[in-house]
Structures are given as structure tokens and as C-alpha cells.
Design a protein around this motif. Structure first.
Motif, PDB file in Angstrom:
ATOM      1  N   ASP A  10       0.828  -1.208   0.000  1.00 25.72           N
ATOM      2  CA  ASP A  10       0.000   0.000   0.000  1.00 25.72           C
ATOM      3  C   ASP A  10       0.864   1.261   0.000  1.00 25.72           C
ATOM      4  O   ASP A  10       0.530   2.252  -0.643  1.00 25.72           O
ATOM      5  N   HIS A  13       2.183   1.635  -3.505  1.00 24.28           N
ATOM      6  CA  HIS A  13       1.112   2.105  -4.391  1.00 24.28           C
ATOM      7  C   HIS A  13       0.867   3.598  -4.206  1.00 24.28           C
ATOM      8  O   HIS A  13       0.712   4.342  -5.169  1.00 24.28           O
ATOM      9  N   GLU A  24      -5.366   3.089 -13.258  1.00 25.74           N
ATOM     10  CA  GLU A  24      -6.565   2.260 -13.272  1.00 25.74           C
ATOM     11  C   GLU A  24      -6.197   0.793 -13.445  1.00 25.74           C
ATOM     12  O   GLU A  24      -7.026  -0.084 -13.244  1.00 25.74           O
ATOM     13  N   TRP A  26      -4.002  -0.783 -11.638  1.00 25.71           N
ATOM     14  CA  TRP A  26      -3.632  -1.367 -10.346  1.00 25.71           C
ATOM     15  C   TRP A  26      -4.899  -1.984  -9.769  1.00 25.71           C
ATOM     16  O   TRP A  26      -5.807  -1.279  -9.339  1.00 25.71           O
ATOM     17  N   ARG A  28      -7.559  -3.418  -7.390  1.00 35.00           N
ATOM     18  CA  ARG A  28      -7.845  -3.291  -5.968  1.00 35.00           C
ATOM     19  C   ARG A  28      -8.081  -4.671  -5.367  1.00 35.00           C
ATOM     20  O   ARG A  28      -8.792  -5.485  -5.918  1.00 35.00           O
ATOM     21  N   GLY A  29      -7.445  -4.902  -4.233  1.00 34.47           N
ATOM     22  CA  GLY A  29      -7.650  -6.145  -3.506  1.00 34.47           C
ATOM     23  C   GLY A  29      -6.959  -7.359  -4.123  1.00 34.47           C
ATOM     24  O   GLY A  29      -7.038  -8.438  -3.582  1.00 34.47           O
TER      25      GLY A  29
END
Length: 86
Positions: A10, A13, A24, A26, A28-29
Motif C-alpha cells: 500500500d 502504491h 486504473e 492497479w 484493488r484487492g
């Protein structure tokens, strides 16, 4: 001098988003540790800018000649957190 602060995915990132814009690509989760930066939407310029931020925030130097060998988030995290990149 290596920092005693551990860098997380995180944190990386956040730095990349600050340096190269929010990508966009990358997911999520999702586990992105071994995805190539190009696949995640970041180019070499973003990585060069991130290297400067990493040195300031974590005290870990990232020499310019090392940047091309850092192709995934895991490579960067290993470098900053003390392991040797593959």
C-alpha cells in the motif's frame, strides 16, 4: 543506511500514485506483488520519481542503474525491506 520502517504494498502504491498518477490498471484487492510495473500502468519515469521518494521516506538509496532491474512491486519491497531483488 536502511530504514527500520517496513514498506508495504500500500505504501508503494501510494508513492507510485503520487509520482506517476493513480493507475486504473492497479487492481484493488488483488495480489500485485509479481505483476510487472508496465502491466500496472507505470513507466520508467514514474519509477525514477518513486525511487527519489523512497530514498527520502525510507532512507534506502535506489541507484539509477538499479531501476531497470526493479520490474515488479516485490522487487522494490525486497530492496527497501532488506532482501536482495532477484
Amino acid at each position: 543506511m536502511q530504514s527500520t520502517i517496513t514498506m508495504t504494498i500500500d505504501d508503494l502504491h501510494r508513492i507510485l500514485a503520487d509520482c506517476g498518477g493513480a493507475s486504473e490498471d492497479w487492481p484493488r484487492g488483488a495480489d500485485v506483488h509479481d505483476r510487472r510495473f508496465e502491466e500496472l500502468g507505470y513507466d520508467s519515469l514514474a519509477l525514477m520519481e518513486a525511487a527519489v521518494r523512497i530514498e527520502k521516506e525510507y532512507g534506502t538509496p535506489v541507484p539509477d542503474e538499479l531501476i531497470p532491474t526493479l520490474s515488479t512491486p516485490r522487487d522494490v519491497l525486497d530492496l527497501v525491506n532488506g532482501a536482495r531483488p532477484a
